[in-house]
Design a protein around this motif. Structure first.
Motif, mmCIF file in Angstrom:
data_model
loop_
_atom_site.group_PDB
_atom_site.id
_atom_site.type_symbol
_atom_site.label_atom_id
_atom_site.label_comp_id
_atom_site.label_asym_id
_atom_site.label_seq_id
_atom_site.Cartn_x
_atom_site.Cartn_y
_atom_site.Cartn_z
ATOM 1 N N VAL A 301 -10.247 -6.849 10.282
ATOM 2 C CA VAL A 301 -9.306 -5.764 9.991
ATOM 3 C C VAL A 301 -8.124 -5.944 10.940
ATOM 4 N N PRO A 302 -7.015 -6.542 10.464
ATOM 5 C CA PRO A 302 -5.880 -6.800 11.355
ATOM 6 C C PRO A 302 -5.373 -5.519 12.022
ATOM 7 N N THR A 303 -5.136 -5.596 13.318
ATOM 8 C CA THR A 303 -4.612 -4.441 14.044
ATOM 9 C C THR A 303 -3.100 -4.346 13.836
ATOM 10 N N GLY A 304 -2.598 -3.135 13.841
ATOM 11 C CA GLY A 304 -1.154 -2.935 13.740
ATOM 12 C C GLY A 304 -0.581 -3.139 12.354
ATOM 13 N N LYS A 305 -1.424 -3.236 11.322
ATOM 14 C CA LYS A 305 -0.948 -3.437 9.956
ATOM 15 C C LYS A 305 -1.578 -2.397 9.027
ATOM 16 N N ALA A 306 -0.731 -1.686 8.287
ATOM 17 C CA ALA A 306 -1.191 -0.703 7.305
ATOM 18 C C ALA A 306 -0.744 -1.144 5.918
ATOM 19 N N VAL A 307 -1.476 -0.713 4.915
ATOM 20 C CA VAL A 307 -1.191 -1.089 3.531
ATOM 21 C C VAL A 307 -0.215 -0.091 2.918
ATOM 22 N N GLY A 308 0.861 -0.607 2.343
ATOM 23 C CA GLY A 308 1.769 0.197 1.532
ATOM 24 C C GLY A 308 1.684 -0.260 0.090
ATOM 25 N N ASP A 309 1.703 0.684 -0.826
ATOM 26 C CA ASP A 309 1.577 0.347 -2.244
ATOM 27 C C ASP A 309 2.569 1.184 -3.034
ATOM 28 N N ARG A 310 3.468 0.512 -3.718
ATOM 29 C CA ARG A 310 4.528 1.225 -4.426
ATOM 30 C C ARG A 310 4.006 1.954 -5.655
ATOM 31 N N SER A 311 3.053 1.360 -6.369
ATOM 32 C CA SER A 311 2.568 1.984 -7.594
ATOM 33 C C SER A 311 1.547 3.080 -7.325
ATOM 34 N N MET A 312 0.975 3.117 -6.114
ATOM 35 C CA MET A 312 -0.007 4.145 -5.766
ATOM 36 C C MET A 312 0.547 5.171 -4.787
ATOM 37 N N ALA A 313 1.817 5.072 -4.439
ATOM 38 C CA ALA A 313 2.394 5.918 -3.400
ATOM 39 C C ALA A 313 2.384 7.389 -3.805
ATOM 40 N N ILE A 314 2.129 8.250 -2.833
ATOM 41 C CA ILE A 314 2.205 9.697 -3.036
ATOM 42 C C ILE A 314 3.648 10.144 -2.838
ATOM 43 N N ARG A 315 4.122 10.983 -3.726
ATOM 44 C CA ARG A 315 5.500 11.462 -3.670
ATOM 45 C C ARG A 315 5.617 12.589 -2.653
ATOM 46 N N VAL A 316 6.579 12.472 -1.745
ATOM 47 C CA VAL A 316 6.779 13.470 -0.699
ATOM 48 C C VAL A 316 8.221 13.960 -0.735
ATOM 49 N N SER A 317 8.447 15.070 -0.072
ATOM 50 C CA SER A 317 9.784 15.624 0.049
ATOM 51 C C SER A 317 10.402 15.150 1.356
ATOM 52 N N ALA A 318 11.602 14.634 1.275
ATOM 53 C CA ALA A 318 12.276 14.106 2.468
ATOM 54 C C ALA A 318 13.770 14.359 2.348
ATOM 55 N N PHE A 319 14.483 14.144 3.455
ATOM 56 C CA PHE A 319 15.926 14.328 3.484
ATOM 57 C C PHE A 319 16.625 12.985 3.313
ATOM 58 N N ALA A 320 17.608 12.954 2.391
ATOM 59 C CA ALA A 320 18.496 11.808 2.232
ATOM 60 C C ALA A 320 19.904 12.319 2.524
ATOM 61 N N GLY A 321 20.310 12.176 3.781
ATOM 62 C CA GLY A 321 21.574 12.797 4.193
ATOM 63 C C GLY A 321 21.375 14.303 4.274
ATOM 64 N N PRO A 322 22.299 15.070 3.718
ATOM 65 C CA PRO A 322 22.171 16.525 3.798
ATOM 66 C C PRO A 322 21.257 17.115 2.732
ATOM 67 N N SER A 323 20.854 16.350 1.729
ATOM 68 C CA SER A 323 20.094 16.899 0.616
ATOM 69 C C SER A 323 18.630 16.475 0.692
ATOM 70 N N ARG A 324 17.780 17.343 0.152
ATOM 71 C CA ARG A 324 16.357 17.055 0.102
ATOM 72 C C ARG A 324 16.032 16.383 -1.228
ATOM 73 N N VAL A 325 15.260 15.294 -1.162
ATOM 74 C CA VAL A 325 14.920 14.539 -2.368
ATOM 75 C C VAL A 325 13.421 14.260 -2.364
#
Length: 640
Positions: A301-325
Motif C-alpha cells: 500500500v504505497p504511502t502518500g498516495k490516494a486514489v482519485g476517480d473522475r467517474s466515481m467522484a462525489i459532487r461537493v459545493s465549493a467556491f470558484a472565485g466569488p461564486s459557489r459552484v
C-alpha cells in the motif's frame, strides 16, 4: 307459429344469459376463495433489488433450524386502531411471520399477543422492555414489538417494529432467528486506532458500524497482551494501526499464520483522524500502514498516495472565485455495483459505498498467495499526492489537472494462501511501556512457539474513513450506504458464517438517480471546455476593466478621461455583460437534458399509461365487435 317460436327462442336466450351471469359470479367467488386459500403467500415483486422477496439466505436459515424458536408478536389492538398505517404494516408482519413458520416446517412457532392495559400480557411486554406508546391520558400504553426465545431461554427483542424500517424487516427477523439458533456469538477483537469503539470517559458513543457489528457479534476491544492475541477471538479487526507497536505487529503476524482471520483498515490519509487541539489543521495520526506484514502477505500500500476517480467522484459545493459552484471532488468516491467483485460473497450484493482519500493496494505477485480484488476504482482514475489533499485546495484544480491512468486501482482485497512470518528471528523484545500494569520484578511470561509459516485468511481495506458515521448512517440511524454491510459481511465470512450475507444491502435511504447523474456527466463533459474558456475570458476582461477604472483613484473624473479610454471602458463593460450572458446560457444548457428527461417522465406518468389503457380498450372492443359480427353472420347462415 313463427312468432311463438321466436318468443320461445328469446326466452331461452334470456335464461341462458341469466344462467351465464350466475355461473360467472359463482366462478368468480370460487376462484377468489381458492386463490386465497392456495396462494395466500404468493406475491410478485417488481422492485429493483427484489426488496420484498425472501432471500435464499432466509430460506437456508429457516430450513436448517433444529431447535424450536418461538416468536411472540406483542401488538395492542387499540394502538393499531389508532394508527391505520400501523395496522396495514401489522398485516405485513403477520404475513411474513406465517411464511417463516411454513418454511421452517413448524420449528418457528408464532404467538400473537394483545397486551391489554394492566393485564398479565402487558406485564410481560414491560418485562421484555417493549417500547410503549401512550393511548390515553390515564397512561394506558400500547405496544408493537417482537420477542424471540429458544429452548435454552435465550432472548432477542425488537422493542418496536417501526414501519420506517419495512425494507429491513426480513433482515431484522432473520437475524433474530439466526442469533437464537446458534450457541453464543462469535467474538470479534478490535484494535481501535480511530475511535470506532467509542470513548466512555468523553461520552463518545460507539460508531454506527460498531453498533451494527454488536447486533450479531460479541465485539471486544483488544488490549496489549504479552502472550499475543487471545485464542477465543474468532476474528480480529484492525482499524487505523497508526504507531502500532512492533510487538503488536508480531502478535498479528502469529495470529494470521495460525489461521486466525483478520480484517485490516489502513489509510494513506485518514481524514477522520484526531487533530491537534492547538492546531486543527494538523492531524495527529494522518496515515497508517503495516508495511513489513503486507510485504510477507504479497501486497503493498504505497504511502502518500490516494486514489482519485473522475467517474466515481462525489459532487461537493465549493467556491470558484466569488461564486459557489458544484464540482466533482475526485478523492471522495461513490462506489456502485460495477466497483464490487460480483463473484465474492462479501461484495456480490452491495449497492453503494463511500470512501474518502482511499489508498491503492498493489499485488506483488508472490508465489503461493492469491490476492483477490473486492473493491476497485474505474479506469478513469489516478493516484494523487496526499500532501495536496491535506492543503484542502480548490477541488476544481484537482479536476483540471486530472490525468487518468487507465488502470483500475484495488481499494480492498482478500488475501489467501501460504505465507511466511515477518519475524523469522522470533518475538521482538517486550517493551515495558507497552504494558504499564506489568510488574517489572515478575518473571517474563513464556513465549508461545514461533510459527514460521502457515495459511492465511486476510482482508485489507485501504481506507479508514469509510468506517465513520458520515459514510455509514444518518442521524436517525438509517443506512446511507453499504459500508456497514461490507464490514459485517467481511467479519461474517471470515468467522466462517455467511448465513446473513444475502440479506444485506437490500434497502438504503439513499438511492441515486443514475440516469440523471449520467446525463449530468455527459452534459458537463460537453460544455466543460466552453465554460472554462468563458470564465477565463471573463476574468481577464474584469482585470482589464479594473485597471482602466483604477485611473479614477487619481481623482480623475470620468469625463476627463480620453475618448479612447472611455470607449474601452464601455466596450469592456459590454463585453463583460455579453460573457456573463454566454456563461449563463452554457450553464443553463447543462440542465436541458435533465429537464427533457423530467418532461418525458411526467408525460409517461400522467398521459402515456392512461393512453395505453385507452388504446388497449379500443382494440379489445373492436375485436369483440368483430367476433360478434362473425358469430351473427354464422348464425344467419345456419338459419338460412
Amino acid at each position: 307459429m313463427d312468432g311463438l317460436i321466436q318468443r320461445i327462442n328469446k326466452l331461452d336466450r334470456s335464461a341462458v344469459a341469466v344462467f351465464a351471469i350466475v355461473l360467472a359470479i359463482v366462478l368468480f367467488l370460487s376462484v377468489n376463495v381458492f386463490s386465497a386459500l392456495t396462494f395466500s403467500s404468493a406475491r410478485s415483486d417488481l422492485t429493483q433489488g427484489k426488496l420484498f422477496t425472501l432471500t435464499q439466505s432466509t430460506n437456508n436459515v429457516l430450513k436448517t433450524l433444529k431447535e424450536p424458536v418461538t416468536l411472540r408478536l406483542f401488538q395492542s389492538t387499540a394502538l393499531l386502531q389508532a394508527a391505520p398505517g400501523l395496522n396495514v404494516y401489522s398485516d405485513r408482519v403477520q404475513e411474513l411471520l406465517r411464511t417463516y413458520q411454513e418454511l421452517s416446517n413448524g420449528v418457528v412457532r408464532i404467538e400473537i399477543i394483545d397486551p391489554i392495559p394492566f393485564s398479565i400480557e402487558e406485564d410481560r411486554a414491560i418485562q421484555f422492555q417493549m417500547r410503549g406508546f401512550n393511548l390515553t391520558g390515564a397512561g394506558e400504553q400500547g405496544y408493537f414489538g417482537l420477542v424471540g426465545t429458544n429452548s435454552v431461554d435465550d432472548v432477542q427483542v425488537l422493542s418496536f417494529l417501526d414501519p420506517a424500517r419495512e425494507q429491513f424487516l426480513e433482515y431484522d427477523l432473520t437475524r433474530l432467528v439466526f442469533n437464537l439458533a446458534r450457541s453464543g456469538k462469535p467474538v470479534v477483537g478490535v484494535i481501535d486506532g480511530i475511535g470506532m469503539m467509542g470513548t466512555p470517559r468523553s461520552n463518545n458513543e460507539p460508531w454506527a458500524v460498531t453498533r451494527q457489528l454488536n447486533a450479531t457479534y460479541d465485539v471486544r476491544p483488544l488490549k496489549f497482551a504479552a502472550n499475543g492475541i487471545p485464542s477465543d477471538a474468532d476474528v480480529v479487526l484492525v482499524a487505523h494501526p497508526a504507531g502500532l507497536s512492533v510487538r503488536t505487529r508480531y502478535a498479528l503476524d502469529q495470529f494470521a499464520l495460525r489461521g486466525g482471520p483478520i480484517i485490516i483498515f489502513v489509510d494513506p490519509f485518514a481524514e477522520n483522524s484526531p487533530t491537534d487541539p492547538q492546531n486543527r489543521m494538523q492531524y495527529l495520526f494522518p496515515s497508517s500502514e503495516l508495511a513489513e506484514l503486507f510485504a510477507r502477505w504479497g501486497i503493498e500500500v504505497p504511502t502518500g498516495k490516494a486514489v482519485g476517480d473522475r467517474s466515481m467522484a462525489i459532487r461537493v459545493s465549493a467556491f470558484a472565485g466569488p461564486s459557489r459552484v458544484l464540482v466533482d471532488y475526485v478523492p471522495w468516491l461513490q462506489l456502485r455495483p460495477e466497483a464490487f467483485n460480483a463473484e465474492d460473497v462479501i461484495t456480490s450484493r452491495l449497492q453503494l459505498m463511500r470512501m474518502s482519500s482511499a489508498g491503492t493496494i498493489q499485488d506483488l505477485g508472490m508465489d503461493g498467495l492469491t490476492v483477490t480484488p473486492l473493491i476497485q476504482s474505474s479506469r478513469d482514475s489516478m493516484l494523487i499526492d496526499t500532501a495536496v489533499l491535506r492543503r484542502r485546495d480548490d477541488p476544481s484544480r484537482l479536476l483540471d489537472n486530472f490525468q487518468p491512468s487507465g488502470v483500475r486501482q484495488n481499494l480492498a482485497v482478500r488475501i489467501s494462501g501460504h505465507a511466511r512470518t515477518a519475524f523469522p528471528t522470533g518475538a521482538p523484545e517486550l517493551n515495558p511501556d507497552e504494558d504499564p500494569n506489568a510488574n517489572p520484578n515478575a518473571p517474563k511470561p513464556a513465549e508461545p512457539p514461533l510459527v514460521t509459516e502457515g495459511n492465511i485468511n486476510i482482508i485489507v481495506v485501504a481506507d479508514v474513513d469509510m468506517l465513520d458515521d458520515t459514510h455509514v448512517a444518518n442521524a436517525q440511524g438509517t443506512p446511507v450506504s453499504s459500508n456497514g454491510d461490507f464490514v459485517v459481511n467481511a467479519v461474517e465470512n471470515l468467522a466462517g458464517g455467511g448465513a446473513l450475507i444475502g440479506l444485506r444491502g437490500r434497502g438504503l435511504s439513499h438511492r441515486p438517480f443514475t440516469t440523471v447523474e449520467r446525463i449530468e456527466d455527459t452534459a458537463r463533459a460537453k460544455y466543460f471546455a466552453t465554460e472554462q474558456q468563458l470564465e477565463q475570458e471573463l476574468q481577464k476582461t474584469q482585470q482589464q476593466l479594473a485597471q482602466l477604472q483604477s485611473l479614477n483613484r487619481d481623482e480623475k473624473a470620468f469625463e476627463l478621461l480620453s475618448q479612447d479610454e472611455q470607449r474601452r471602458i464601455i466596450e469592456f463593460n459590454q463585453k463583460m455583460l455579453t460573457l456573463r450572458q454566454q456563461l449563463r446560457d452554457v450553464r443553463a444548457a447543462l440542465n436541458q437534458d435533465i429537464d427533457r428527461l423530467e418532461t418525458r417522465l411526467q408525460f409517461a406518468n400522467i398521459a402515456l399509461v392512461p393512453l395505453i389503457v385507452i388504446i388497449f380498450g379500443m382494440i379489445h372492443a373492436s375485436w369483440r365487435r368483430a367476433q360478434l359480427r362473425r358469430a351473427r353472420a354464422a348464425a344467419g347462415g345456419r338459419t338460412a
